[in-house]
Design an enzyme around this catalytic site. Sequence first.
Site, PDB file in Angstrom:
ATOM      1  N   PHE A 158       0.856  -1.176   0.000  1.00 41.18           N
ATOM      2  CA  PHE A 158       0.000   0.000   0.000  1.00 41.18           C
ATOM      3  C   PHE A 158       0.895   1.230   0.000  1.00 41.18           C
ATOM      4  CE2 PHE A 158      -2.502   3.464   1.693  1.00 41.18           C
ATOM      5  CZ  PHE A 158      -3.681   3.339   0.971  1.00 41.18           C
ATOM      6  N   ASP A 211       9.270   2.488   1.423  1.00 37.52           N
ATOM      7  CA  ASP A 211       8.127   3.247   1.907  1.00 37.52           C
ATOM      8  C   ASP A 211       8.047   3.037   3.418  1.00 37.52           C
ATOM      9  OD1 ASP A 211       5.613   4.032   2.786  1.00 37.52           O
ATOM     10  OD2 ASP A 211       4.574   3.353   0.983  1.00 37.52           O
ATOM     11  N   LYS A 222       3.046  10.194   8.321  1.00 33.76           N
ATOM     12  CA  LYS A 222       2.382   9.745   9.539  1.00 33.76           C
ATOM     13  C   LYS A 222       3.041  10.217  10.833  1.00 33.76           C
ATOM     14  CE  LYS A 222      -0.140   5.778   7.636  1.00 33.76           C
ATOM     15  NZ  LYS A 222      -1.507   6.219   7.963  1.00 33.76           N
TER      16      LYS A 222
END
Length: 404
Positions: A129, A220, A249
């Site tokens: 993702f 990532d 995040k």
Amino acid sequence: MNTYGRFPLELVRGRGVWVWDKQGRRYLDAVAGIAVCTLGHSSRVMRKALERQLRKLQHVSNLYRIPEQEQLAGWIRDNSCAESVFFCNSGAEANEAAIKLARKHGHQVRGIDTSHERGPLILTAHASFHGRTLAAVTATGQPKYHQGFEPMVQGFRYFPYNDISAFEALLHRCEAAGPRVAAVLLEPLQGEGGVNPGDVAFFQRVRDLCDQYKILLIFDEVQVGVGRTGRLWGYQKLGVEPDAFTLAKGLGGGFPIGALCVKASADQLKPGEHASTFGGNPMACRAGLTVASELQRRNLPAHAEQMGALLQNLLLELVERHPQLVKGVRGWGLLQGLVLQAGGPKAIDVVKAAMDQGLLLVPAGTDVVRFVPPLTIQPRHLRLAVKRLEKALLACPSPTPSAS
């Protein structure tokens, strides 16, 4: 717009690992904005830092030097394998920047043909993702996220995560007629795809092959970076350094910020080739600097490792008590996934039942319940969380026996 399937819950305030709804009910938050609120809710140090910054300067253009941005980039440089940083506003934006960087590297360094048939490729993993923007969602190796948005961006190929043989076979097919692969984009641990930790041998082999072919290896770290895994960066769990990695995040502790961090050898972007109006503004970077300072002052990566070990043990005890409902635990640090038994309750059902018990959790696919609490969480909170989770599991409808 109707883009979210929201739970019927309105949260109005938070403090530490706790949040309260409009009716005044308190919930233990093991979601933390999905791995965002590194220091917990309404952190005193964050409040003071952002109030001081707001009185000083909130936003200026990247046409000018921004001291807070330079300081945060310096902290990342001094504490990672990266040597320069591009700041943006989210993980998807950071991954978009990485995709542009990969293509530029493919053209400039590998000499990849730019024609439609021979354009550069980026290899990513099934169940990955990487975000919701068009290139990032194409990079995401989950077809369900592609449906309705076709045609997808050209230039991506997929392989099974942690599968060395499949990766090598794909790489050799892509390179059979000359240079084609610009980059490999991987999560050190797949979060949204089911809390799947990376295999050390797999990542080391990918690193060797990328070196051999002069292909960029990009990680990532949007969900796993900034101390969550028990190390400052997820790549440190694997003993493999990427050429570039992305962050978001937890970096801002609740304030939007993203970053693409690169080694000098991968730094191909020039003035005018990429930019962001809001990226790296003083407020966002002050939030990032506050998180960075607290990570080091309180040694939160080590705390996350200790709390993660405790949480994993508590969840394993839950597996022993209820093998008909749950079958395993996997994860790093304070990113843990409880794997549910096939035929039992789905992750979304457990999450809903946990909410009734005063515990917030998040699914990771259909069969994994994910814990991503603030890094400041304490043992008493974890023990309470697992007790409430156990009650939630037992409150879910019993599995329906399969027909013989």
